[in-house]
Structure formats: structure tokens, C-alpha cells
Write a protein that holds these residues in place. Structure first.
Motif, PDB file in Angstrom:
ATOM      1  N   LEU A 126      -2.655  10.865  -8.070  1.00  0.00           N
ATOM      2  CA  LEU A 126      -3.549  10.182  -7.244  1.00  0.00           C
ATOM      3  C   LEU A 126      -4.970  10.049  -7.991  1.00  0.00           C
ATOM      4  O   LEU A 126      -5.694   9.019  -8.182  1.00  0.00           O
ATOM      5  CB  LEU A 126      -4.092  11.037  -6.039  1.00  0.00           C
ATOM      6  N   ARG A 171      -2.050   0.529  -4.055  1.00  0.00           N
ATOM      7  CA  ARG A 171      -1.178   1.441  -4.186  1.00  0.00           C
ATOM      8  C   ARG A 171      -1.580   3.048  -4.387  1.00  0.00           C
ATOM      9  O   ARG A 171      -0.890   3.882  -4.184  1.00  0.00           O
ATOM     10  CB  ARG A 171      -0.303   1.275  -5.643  1.00  0.00           C
ATOM     11  N   SER A 172      -2.934   3.133  -4.214  1.00  0.00           N
ATOM     12  CA  SER A 172      -3.535   4.404  -4.303  1.00  0.00           C
ATOM     13  C   SER A 172      -3.212   5.283  -3.131  1.00  0.00           C
ATOM     14  O   SER A 172      -2.762   6.295  -3.343  1.00  0.00           O
ATOM     15  CB  SER A 172      -5.117   4.201  -4.271  1.00  0.00           C
ATOM     16  N   PRO A 173      -3.018   4.706  -2.004  1.00  0.00           N
ATOM     17  CA  PRO A 173      -2.931   5.830  -0.843  1.00  0.00           C
ATOM     18  C   PRO A 173      -1.331   6.211  -0.904  1.00  0.00           C
ATOM     19  O   PRO A 173      -0.611   7.293  -0.202  1.00  0.00           O
ATOM     20  CB  PRO A 173      -2.955   4.685   0.416  1.00  0.00           C
ATOM     21  N   PHE A 174      -0.518   5.394  -1.766  1.00  0.00           N
ATOM     22  CA  PHE A 174       0.735   5.699  -1.678  1.00  0.00           C
ATOM     23  C   PHE A 174       1.186   6.482  -3.007  1.00  0.00           C
ATOM     24  O   PHE A 174       2.481   6.952  -3.154  1.00  0.00           O
ATOM     25  CB  PHE A 174       1.783   4.267  -1.958  1.00  0.00           C
ATOM     26  N   SER A 175       0.288   6.963  -3.766  1.00  0.00           N
ATOM     27  CA  SER A 175       0.505   7.557  -4.977  1.00  0.00           C
ATOM     28  C   SER A 175       0.974   9.085  -4.744  1.00  0.00           C
ATOM     29  O   SER A 175       1.475   9.626  -5.818  1.00  0.00           O
ATOM     30  CB  SER A 175      -0.633   7.713  -5.850  1.00  0.00           C
TER      31      SER A 175
END
Length: 406
Positions: A126, A171-175
Motif C-alpha cells: 500500500l 488500484r490503491s484501495p485494492f493493493s
């Protein structure tokens, strides 16, 4: 699994390393070819740093324990920061080295300590993704500041970095759940291939358009030099022509204001040159340009001949335009040139004509020239405004600007 293993990232690392090495060598050769300019040295930094990043990610066993992978990812985050630094330098701004190294080092420390905790492995990726996002966004902002019709590559780079910024942001929240190298989970074929493709794509586009941008900036600088009068630092006749063409194209963009063209000529300038010398004459010309810029605004004054200037005046009505011309005339007349016994004052005559009612700026220029001629005939040190439409009973106009009484 919190990090990709060496076999999983071999393809990615080899491509990144090869691309970085090739682009770094190309940038170095270009740097030497162009005489090693200091600002250009930052342009190959992203590609140069990509080389150790790729080596460490490919062969993490060269360092003990997890430090090979950790430092490989560290250098990869620095690559993104170096791209932002290169964007700043291209925009004429100072590099912010510590603003890159400090957050990258903080992420390294986090992943080596808290992120290494067996209870929190999902947090490793993250902060890296957030750094990628931040640096891409900052680079996009720098190239956005550079956007102009003369720098199309800056616009392209702005959209490239904006696209990667939005992708990383999305894509940050899914990292926390994605497959490596996008997240902490086990790597899959699609994640390896996509990450590899994006690295190569962004690096290739950066190298291609940064090179093009450097050429465009050089061309723009040459163009500016060709449009600036070297004695006074204001625009020349070429710059005036471009400004008038632009005003014609945007005639309806300033409702409630009118545009007037003023033509200015220093009175008895030949006598000043003969009596005081050409160096003093240059001082008078430079003083006239500075006074005109103070009155009419920077970028609105142009030198069109030896002692002749043109100015663009934007004001609500004719009276306000004439008032600006009078302010210019009186300020210049009150300003002494030189110092001591060699100082003297000079006067200036001004002719004005409305641009927005003229058939074209050529007609307005001729009308302003006639007004200037009339001011000369009526005793000089005057500001006169005439209609832009040619009249039958005007004094005969000179063949060109400059063929008028001194």
C-alpha cells in the motif's frame, strides 16, 4: 505472500533493467552531444536508477536476508520520484531531492519493520502504491504547467502521467488484496504481465516525449530570441504582428473593453544622437521602453524601429485610452536620461487608433501612423487619436513608419 520472489519477477526486472540501461545510455550520449548542460543531467536519472532496481529485484540474493527485494522496491519508488524531478527541471524549477528520498526511505523503513510483521503482511504494498500515485500526480502537474501550443510534447506527457496517476489511484484501495506485484497475494500470470507492460510503457513514453520536449523547448527559446528586441528586452515587430493577429482572432473575448493601437516616436531623436552620442541614444530608447511597459503593461509594448514603438492599450473607452497615452507622454518628458551635466530630458509623440473598429490591424496601424504624423506636425510632445477608417482630408501619410518628421 508479502513480496514477489525472484523467479516471479525475473521478466519484469530484466525488462526494466534493460530499458533503464538503454535509455540511460541514450540520454548520456545526448547529454554529451549537447555540451553537457547541467539541467539535462536530471533527465537520465529515472533510467539510471532503474538499473540497480532491476538488478536487485532480479538477484535479491546478492544482499543478505530480505534486503535485496526491499532495496529493489526502494529504488523503484525512487525511479518515480526521479521522473517527477526531471519534470520539475524541464519546467525550469529546482529539483527537490529530499522530497523524493525522505518518503521513499520512510516506506523502506516501514516495510522493513511494521510491514515485516507476520500479522500485517498485506500492508507492505500500500505505501509503495501511494508513492507511485503521488509522484505520477506531481509529474503530471509539472507537465501541466508547461502546456502550450509550442510544446505539444508537454501536453502529451501531462496526459500520460495523468493516466498513470488515475490508474494508481484507482488500484490503491485494492493493493491489500491484489496479486503481486500489485498487491501482497501470490503472483499470477496476468499481474506479472500487466506490471511488466506498464513499466515498459511508462518508461518508453517518458523517454520518447521528454526527448521531443527538449527539442521543442530549444525551438521555443530560439523563437523567443527572434521575437525580442535585444536593446530593450521588449517584443519586436514580429512579436507585434503575432499579438495583433491574436487580438483579431479573439476580438469578442473582452466585452466592455476596447483595444487601441498606439504608435510612439521619440522627438528629435537624430539630434539627440548627434549631440550626445549613440550610447546616450540607446539609453533614451531603453528608458522609453521601460516607461511604456510601466504604463501600458509588460507584453503590450513593442519596438518597431530605431526610436519607434507600438503599444496595445485595453481600456473601457477612448478617454481612458487617451489618458494612458497622456500618462506615458508626461512621464517620459519628466524623466531625465543620463546623470550630471550629461543628463537631459526628451519628449515623445503618440498616435492612436482603435483596433476593434478597423477593417484589419493594418488599417489601424496606418491610422495610428497618421495620428503620429499629425502630432509631429502640430508641434510634437502630443498624443492624438484618429478614427481607424481612412479619411479624405488627412495629412499625407509617410510611405512607411519611420519616414516622418523627427
Amino acid at each position: 505472500m508479502s513480496d514477489i520472489t525472484a523467479p516471479d519477477i525475473t521478466t519484469i526486472a530484466i525488462c526494466s533493467t534493460a530499458l533503464g540501461a538503454i535509455m540511460c545510455i541514450a540520454m548520456l550520449l545526448s547529454w554529451f552531444k549537447d555540451g553537457r548542460p547541467g539541467t539535462r543531467s536530471w533527465l537520465f536519472a529515472p533510467f539510471g536508477i532503474a538499473v540497480p532496481a532491476g538488478i536487485l529485484l532480479t538477484y535479491p540474493d546478492v544482499l543478505p536476508g530480505p534486503w535485496g527485494l526491499l532495496l529493489g522496491w526502494y529504488f523503484l519508488t525512487v525511479v518515480y520520484g526521479a521522473a517527477w524531478t526531471a519534470a520539475r527541471v524541464l519546467g525550469g524549477r529546482r529539483p527537490q531531492v529530499m522530497a523524493v528520498l525522505l518518503p521513499c526511505t520512510a516506506v523502506l523503513v516501514f516495510t522493513a519493520t511494521i510491514g515485516a510483521d507476520s500479522h500485517m503482511p498485506d500492508l507492505r504494498m500500500l505505501p509503495r502504491v501511494l508513492l507511485f500515485t503521488a509522484f505520477n500526480g506531481l509529474a503530471a502537474r509539472e507537465f501541466g504547467r508547461l502546456r502550450s501550443p509550442r510544446l505539444p510534447s508537454a501536453t502529451t506527457l501531462y496526459w500520460i502521467f495523468t493516466a498513470f496517476f488515475l490508474f494508481d489511484l484507482a488500484r490503491s484501495p485494492f493493493s491489500l488484496w491484489l496479486a503481486a506485484p500489485f498487491g501482497p497475494k501470490e503472483p499470477e500470470v496476468w499481474s506479472i504481465a500487466l506490471f511488466n507492460f506498464l513499466l515498459v510503457l511508462e518508461g518508453s513514453l517518458l523517454a520518447m516525449f521528454v526527448t521531443a520536449l527538449g527539442r521543442e523547448q530549444q525551438a521555443e527559446q530560439n523563437y523567443r530570441l527572434a521575437s525580442i528586441d535585444p536593446l530593450t528586452g521588449i517584443g519586436n515587430r514580429r512579436a507585434l504582428e503575432e499579438r495583433l493577429n491574436m487580438l483579431e482572432q479573439n476580438a469578442a473575448s473582452a466585452p466592455g473593453r476596447q483595444t487601441v493601437l498606439a504608435v510612439l516616436d521619440i522627438d528629435h531623436f537624430k539630434a539627440v544622437n548627434d549631440q550626445m552620442g549613440h550610447a546616450f541614444g540607446d539609453t533614451v530608447i531603453a528608458g522609453a521602453a521601460k516607461t511604456a511597459e510601466n504604463v501600458f503593461g509588460t507584453g503590450n509594448v513593442f519596438r518597431v524601429g530605431g526610436e519607434e514603438f507600438a503599444a496595445i492599450i485595453r481600456a473601457p473607452d477612448d478617454e481612458a485610452c487617451i489618458a494612458q497615452a497622456e500618462t506615458m507622454r508626461t512621464r517620459f518628458a519628466a524623466h531625465p536620461h543620463g546623470s550630471g551635466p550629461a543628463s537631459r530630458t526628451c519628449t515623445i509623440s503618440i498616435g492612436l487608433a482603435r483596433l476593434d473598429t478597423a477593417p484589419d490591424h493594418g488599417a489601424a496601424f496606418k491610422a495610428a501612423d497618421r495620428a503620429l504624423y499629425m502630432a509631429k506636425r502640430l508641434g510634437r510632445n502630443k498624443a492624438i487619436m484618429l478614427d481607424s477608417t481612412p479619411a479624405e482630408h488627412m495629412p499625407p501619410e509617410p510611405a512607411r513608419l519611420g519616414e516622418k518628421p523627427a
